[in-house]
Design an enzyme around this catalytic site. Sequence first.
Site, PDB file in Angstrom:
ATOM      1  N   LYS A  35       0.843  -1.207   0.000  1.00 30.76           N
ATOM      2  CA  LYS A  35       0.000   0.000   0.000  1.00 30.76           C
ATOM      3  C   LYS A  35       0.875   1.253   0.000  1.00 30.76           C
ATOM      4  O   LYS A  35       2.081   1.173   0.243  1.00 30.76           O
ATOM      5  CB  LYS A  35      -0.910  -0.028   1.219  1.00 30.76           C
ATOM      6  CG  LYS A  35      -0.137  -0.102   2.519  1.00 30.76           C
ATOM      7  CD  LYS A  35      -1.014  -0.481   3.699  1.00 30.76           C
ATOM      8  CE  LYS A  35      -0.152  -0.643   4.930  1.00 30.76           C
ATOM      9  NZ  LYS A  35      -0.905  -1.040   6.096  1.00 30.76           N
ATOM     10  N   ARG A 132      -9.940  -0.942  16.416  1.00 33.56           N
ATOM     11  CA  ARG A 132      -9.932  -0.023  15.284  1.00 33.56           C
ATOM     12  C   ARG A 132     -10.996  -0.469  14.296  1.00 33.56           C
ATOM     13  O   ARG A 132     -12.125  -0.030  14.380  1.00 33.56           O
ATOM     14  CB  ARG A 132      -8.532   0.029  14.662  1.00 33.56           C
ATOM     15  CG  ARG A 132      -8.360   1.149  13.677  1.00 33.56           C
ATOM     16  CD  ARG A 132      -6.951   1.222  13.104  1.00 33.56           C
ATOM     17  NE  ARG A 132      -6.621   0.082  12.258  1.00 33.56           N
ATOM     18  CZ  ARG A 132      -5.537  -0.001  11.492  1.00 33.56           C
ATOM     19  NH1 ARG A 132      -4.667   1.000  11.476  1.00 33.56           N
ATOM     20  NH2 ARG A 132      -5.296  -1.058  10.757  1.00 33.56           N
ATOM     21  N   TYR A 264      21.430  29.645   8.585  1.00 32.80           N
ATOM     22  CA  TYR A 264      20.306  30.521   8.945  1.00 32.80           C
ATOM     23  C   TYR A 264      20.239  30.730  10.442  1.00 32.80           C
ATOM     24  O   TYR A 264      20.393  29.782  11.216  1.00 32.80           O
ATOM     25  CB  TYR A 264      18.990  29.883   8.500  1.00 32.80           C
ATOM     26  CG  TYR A 264      18.650  30.106   7.059  1.00 32.80           C
ATOM     27  CD1 TYR A 264      18.562  31.393   6.528  1.00 32.80           C
ATOM     28  CD2 TYR A 264      18.381  29.022   6.231  1.00 32.80           C
ATOM     29  CE1 TYR A 264      18.220  31.585   5.213  1.00 32.80           C
ATOM     30  CE2 TYR A 264      18.039  29.212   4.905  1.00 32.80           C
ATOM     31  CZ  TYR A 264      17.962  30.494   4.394  1.00 32.80           C
ATOM     32  OH  TYR A 264      17.629  30.679   3.097  1.00 32.80           O
ATOM     33  N   MET A 312      15.938  24.392   2.478  1.00 32.19           N
ATOM     34  CA  MET A 312      14.976  23.855   1.515  1.00 32.19           C
ATOM     35  C   MET A 312      15.645  22.913   0.517  1.00 32.19           C
ATOM     36  O   MET A 312      15.083  21.886   0.165  1.00 32.19           O
ATOM     37  CB  MET A 312      14.263  24.985   0.782  1.00 32.19           C
ATOM     38  CG  MET A 312      13.103  24.485  -0.062  1.00 32.19           C
ATOM     39  SD  MET A 312      12.213  25.804  -0.862  1.00 32.19           S
ATOM     40  CE  MET A 312      11.204  26.403   0.477  1.00 32.19           C
TER      41      MET A 312
END
Length: 321
Positions: A35, A132, A264, A312
């Site tokens: 899956k 569940r 940064y 990023m």
Amino acid sequence: MRPTWLEIDLAAVVHNFRLARQRVGAGVAVYPAIKADGYGLGAVAIARTLSQAGADGFCVALIEEAQALLAAGITQPIILLSGLTAGMEQLVIQLGLQPLLHSRDQALRLAASLTPGQQVVAYLKVDSGMGRLGISPERVPTLLRELSSYPGLQLAGLVSHFACADEPEHPENARQLVRMQQLLAALPPTTSGRPWQISMANSAAVLAHPASHYHWVRPGILLYGASPFFPQRSWRDEGLRPVVHWISHIIQLADLPAQHPFGYGHGTTTQRPSRLAQVAVGYGDGYRRCLGNRAQAVVRGERVPVVGRVCMDLITLDVTD
Ligand SMILES: *Cc1c(COP(=O)(O)O)cnc(C)c1O
């Protein structure tokens, strides 16, 4: 063009599949769980590979995932783990998929959708303790009797799922097994004459709970080279082979003096004269931002730390040593 990519080692997937086979022994069918696009690694390539390696069937969550396998020429049975959404019954029947039925409603809707002469193979999902999905065990025998009056609905067996299989010592594992054993003793006979086909085991149960193997097992994560018991037990401890290698390239080296802040926010400072490597991968590529100052990379066979913030499209490695 971007110099970062995943390598998926299909030979390692086959090794891990064979290990699962070995653990469950002859006579137990193995239905790999592929899956979510084969846990993100490419369901079609993995299904083709495991189909050749002798997989008896496949487990997916969604009809769309099953359709992709059918379009790729997969001929083994395909189990739909996430049940049967209302309105999808005819599609599932026509595609020949084998749904898990989570409730009496789902089962009756499927039976009512069958036109004369049509057949569908399905399994009842039993909630043996996870809390569940599924039918509670005490309702199963009556429901099986009720459903036996629909000739096209071929109920092949029962499926259940462990809540705590990745903690091998957790007492709930034994409790779920006992509930299943009690249920099996109370089942009516099948109409086909073939015994009810039972499946409980995910990867952790394949490795740690032999009593749960029954007729077919549904390993997922172990196929992809990860131990379900991490960090207590690693892939190495289980004899698995890693499948995923994330490759990138150093695009710049910089030498900084000691006590030089970098990146940064100037969030990190060199403790010594340091050689820092900028690598072409970042959170834009899916490299998680929370791994700054925590992860490691391998450069020419040596482990080195990721230092400073994940950007990023860049990470920084300390390659001084
Ligand atoms: C995903 C899934 C599996 C496979 O689980 P792993 O822990 O990855 O082996 C097995 N059964 C069901 C019902 C699942 O949803």
